[in-house]
Design a protein around this motif. Structure first.
Motif, PDB file in Angstrom:
ATOM      1  N   UNK A  89      13.592  39.273   4.068  1.00  0.00           N
ATOM      2  CA  UNK A  89      12.464  38.967   4.947  1.00  0.00           C
ATOM      3  C   UNK A  89      12.967  38.724   6.368  1.00  0.00           C
ATOM      4  N   UNK A  90      14.042  37.948   6.465  1.00  0.00           N
ATOM      5  CA  UNK A  90      14.619  37.623   7.768  1.00  0.00           C
ATOM      6  C   UNK A  90      16.087  38.036   7.791  1.00  0.00           C
ATOM      7  N   UNK A  91      16.476  38.713   8.866  1.00  0.00           N
ATOM      8  CA  UNK A  91      17.873  39.058   9.085  1.00  0.00           C
ATOM      9  C   UNK A  91      18.343  38.309  10.326  1.00  0.00           C
ATOM     10  N   UNK A  92      19.378  37.512  10.151  1.00  0.00           N
ATOM     11  CA  UNK A  92      19.940  36.711  11.241  1.00  0.00           C
ATOM     12  C   UNK A  92      21.281  37.319  11.625  1.00  0.00           C
ATOM     13  N   UNK A  93      21.484  37.574  12.905  1.00  0.00           N
ATOM     14  CA  UNK A  93      22.732  38.155  13.384  1.00  0.00           C
ATOM     15  C   UNK A  93      23.519  37.060  14.101  1.00  0.00           C
ATOM     16  N   UNK A  94      24.581  36.593  13.465  1.00  0.00           N
ATOM     17  CA  UNK A  94      25.425  35.561  14.049  1.00  0.00           C
ATOM     18  C   UNK A  94      25.334  34.254  13.284  1.00  0.00           C
ATOM     19  N   UNK A  95      26.452  33.838  12.678  1.00  0.00           N
ATOM     20  CA  UNK A  95      26.494  32.592  11.910  1.00  0.00           C
ATOM     21  C   UNK A  95      27.161  31.500  12.732  1.00  0.00           C
ATOM     22  N   UNK A  96      26.680  31.338  13.967  1.00  0.00           N
ATOM     23  CA  UNK A  96      27.177  30.282  14.833  1.00  0.00           C
ATOM     24  C   UNK A  96      26.321  29.031  14.734  1.00  0.00           C
ATOM     25  N   UNK A  97      26.327  28.238  15.788  1.00  0.00           N
ATOM     26  CA  UNK A  97      25.674  26.938  15.751  1.00  0.00           C
ATOM     27  C   UNK A  97      24.194  27.046  15.403  1.00  0.00           C
ATOM     28  N   UNK A  98      23.473  27.973  16.034  1.00  0.00           N
ATOM     29  CA  UNK A  98      22.048  28.117  15.755  1.00  0.00           C
ATOM     30  C   UNK A  98      21.793  28.955  14.503  1.00  0.00           C
ATOM     31  N   UNK A  99      22.567  30.019  14.313  1.00  0.00           N
ATOM     32  CA  UNK A  99      22.335  30.908  13.177  1.00  0.00           C
ATOM     33  C   UNK A  99      22.481  30.214  11.844  1.00  0.00           C
ATOM     34  N   UNK A 100      23.452  29.310  11.727  1.00  0.00           N
ATOM     35  CA  UNK A 100      23.623  28.566  10.472  1.00  0.00           C
ATOM     36  C   UNK A 100      22.419  27.685  10.186  1.00  0.00           C
ATOM     37  N   UNK A 101      21.872  27.078  11.257  1.00  0.00           N
ATOM     38  CA  UNK A 101      20.689  26.231  11.082  1.00  0.00           C
ATOM     39  C   UNK A 101      19.527  27.056  10.550  1.00  0.00           C
TER      40      UNK A 101
END
Length: 539
Positions: A7-19
């Protein structure tokens, strides 16, 4: 080309992406894919607080960006470390927990970012926080992100704090409390003597969820946009094979102030003429993508001491062994040290409403992290201008996702910025002349007593100042048509695409940027959940 469906694809597992990955996947009916260009955060150096000496400028964890020659720095180029690993830059930063000033966020709201004023973001800071001192009107307890007091003290930092008070500056026990102004000691994103990165705080509790897929070494190539809607992210694995992650709801870019504008431009969203130069079809002509770049510049004074500092403690192998043993047994001592121990948030002029300078006080000195300490007793006073007027830009170097973009910070481009950095250096010198600190200083090593006039101090800053690792602003949000995103972080002109990282800041915050990045992740998570529920209600 193998596909991931989510449903959702997040690009980047940094400070905001992990949240965002944690908050969205808390609903078991929602499928979430998190793509990270770097690898897992397994290295022990990531989790040992002082490990930033080993991870910065290490290609295993760091993008190792480098700026173009900067006129404001007399043509010098700077290394710009950014995290390329689970946790992003929160896995290799200096661990300082600083929110900025309430006025920063009120200004965002006044600039058209509705919903981002201080009363609206403070609850998000509190929700994220597990404050060692306990919850109060300014802080939260029980959240994912541990915030704690240092487990190390050093006399030279205590003497600096005392000298600053002697110079007329008030002691402040909490720069994230009622007011930022004053001098005191930083709090850290540390849990039981170990780094509490965004990956530790938010990803680790969520890893077992069946509806969350975390893919490392996934280099995003572009966002596919069909009929004005973001539908998928094309990414390349470590072996060079292409894949597609399809997003049935939205794509969220959380790749930071360098990566997010680069990926937007590679996907056809940016200044039309610039994209055409690189043969990229223009989907949305938006000149501000990559512009409005801001960063905090630091001028680092090094003061030699007539008594030992941390430089002396780490010089022998025997001492290093004792330090390592203390950390292994008790999770205390120098290996728990953040980038700085003491702070000063001060005004360079009486007419200012809030501090415009931040001091970072370090009980050691070095030319840069990773190069080793100086071979003499010394400590460092870093002078950082909080609200630079100078604006730079990120631009594509080529249409290849693996080619680093050009970074032009444009430091010290305005008279205010030049005047403020000189005033901050003079303030640092004034504090150093106060007791009890002056008795411990044998010599000003840098810039040196001979560097005295305003012109000479400015030239020294141009020749030696460096980034303090806070790029922001390159996908700014706002209500005007030129803004890259609206106040709900939706990319203007493209449906189903948001940006969630420090690139959305209209103005850089007055302090370190990790805590605000995590707050941005909390904020966009709420927006995504709200919009999903609203869409379900309409159906």
């Amino acid at each position: 080309m193998a596909d991931i469906e989510a449903d959702y694809v997040i690009v980047g597992a940094g400070s905001a992406g992990c949240v965002v990955a944690n908050r969205l996947s808390a609903d078991p009916s929602v499928r979430v894919a998190l793509l990270e260009a770097g690898g897992p955060d397994r290295s022990p150096w990531i989790h040992i607080p002082v490990g930033y000496f080993k991870t910065m400028n290490n290609p295993a964890f760091d993008w190792r960006y480098r700026t173009e020659p900067d006129p404001g720095l007399n043509g010098r180029q700077l290394d710009w470390p950014r995290g390329k690993v689970l946790g992003g830059s929160s896995s290799l930063n200096g661990l300082l927990y600083v929110r900025g000033q309430p006025e920063d966020y009120d200004r965002w709201a006044q600039m058209g970012a509705r919903g981002w004023a201080w009363p609206e973001v403070l609850p998000l800071f509190k929700r994220a926080e597990d404050q060692e001192r306990g919850a109060d009107e300014h802080h939260g307890a029980g959240g994912p992100l541990s915030v704690s007091d240092p487990r190390i003290s050093r006399a030279i930092c205590d003497e600096w704090v005392a000298a600053a008070q002697a110079a007329g500056h008030k002691f402040n026990p909490d720069c994230n409390g009622e007011t930022q102004e004053g001098v005191g000691y930083f709090q850290l994103t540390v849990r039981n003597g170990r780094r509490c990165s965004a990956a530790t705080a938010y990803l680790r509790p969520a890893r077992g969820r069946e509806n969350l897929r975390i893919v490392t070494r996934a280099q995003a190539e572009k966002v596919e946009i069909e009929d004005g809607r973001a539908t998928a992210v094309v990414w390349r694995d470590a072996g060079g094979r292409l894949h597609r992650a399809r997003a049935h709801a939205e794509v969220i870019l959380a790749s930071g102030a360098i990566g997010s504008p680069q990926l937007l431009m590679l996907s056809g969203v940016g200044e039309g003429a610039h994209l055409q130069e690189h043969g990229i079809p223009v989907i949305r002509d938006c000149a501000d993508v990559g512009r409005n770049l801001q960063d905090h510049l630091q001028a680092r004074l090094v003061l030699k001491c007539n008594s030992p500092t941390l430089n002396d403690e780490v010089r022998s192998l025997a001492n290093k062994a004792r330090i390592a043993l203390r950390y292994a047994l008790f999770r205390s001592g120098p290996m728990t040290m953040a980038a700085s121990l003491a702070f000063g948030f001060l005004k360079t002029a009486d007419h200012l409403a809030t501090p415009d300078i931040q001091f970072h006080i370090q009980p050691w000195s070095a030319d840069s992290p990773g190069e080793g300490v100086h071979p003499f007793s010394a400590f460092t006073v870093s002078v950082c201008q909080l609200r630079p007027e100078s604006r730079g830009e990120i631009r594509l170097r080529s249409p290849s996702a693996t080619a680093h973009p050009t970074i032009r910070p444009n430091y010290l481009a305005t008279e205010t910025d030049r005047r403020t950095i000189v005033a901050g250096i003079r303030m640092a010198r004034d504090i150093a002349r106060e007791a009890p600190l002056k008795a411990h200083i044998s010599e000003e090593f840098r810039p040196g007593a001979a560097v005295e006039s305003d012109a000479a101090l400015l030239d020294w800053a141009r020749n030696s100042a460096t980034t303090i690792y806070h790029p922001a602003g390159t996908c700014r949000m706002g209500s005007d048509e030129g803004a890259v995103t609206d106040a709900r972080l939706r990319v203007r002109g493209v449906t189903g695409l948001r940006v969630a990282d420090c690139s959305i800041m209209p103005e850089i915050v007055s302090g370190n940027t990790n805590a605000p990045a995590i707050m941005i992740g909390e904020k966009v998570s709420d927006m995504l959940v709200e919009d999903r529920r609203a869409g379900a209600a309409r159906r």
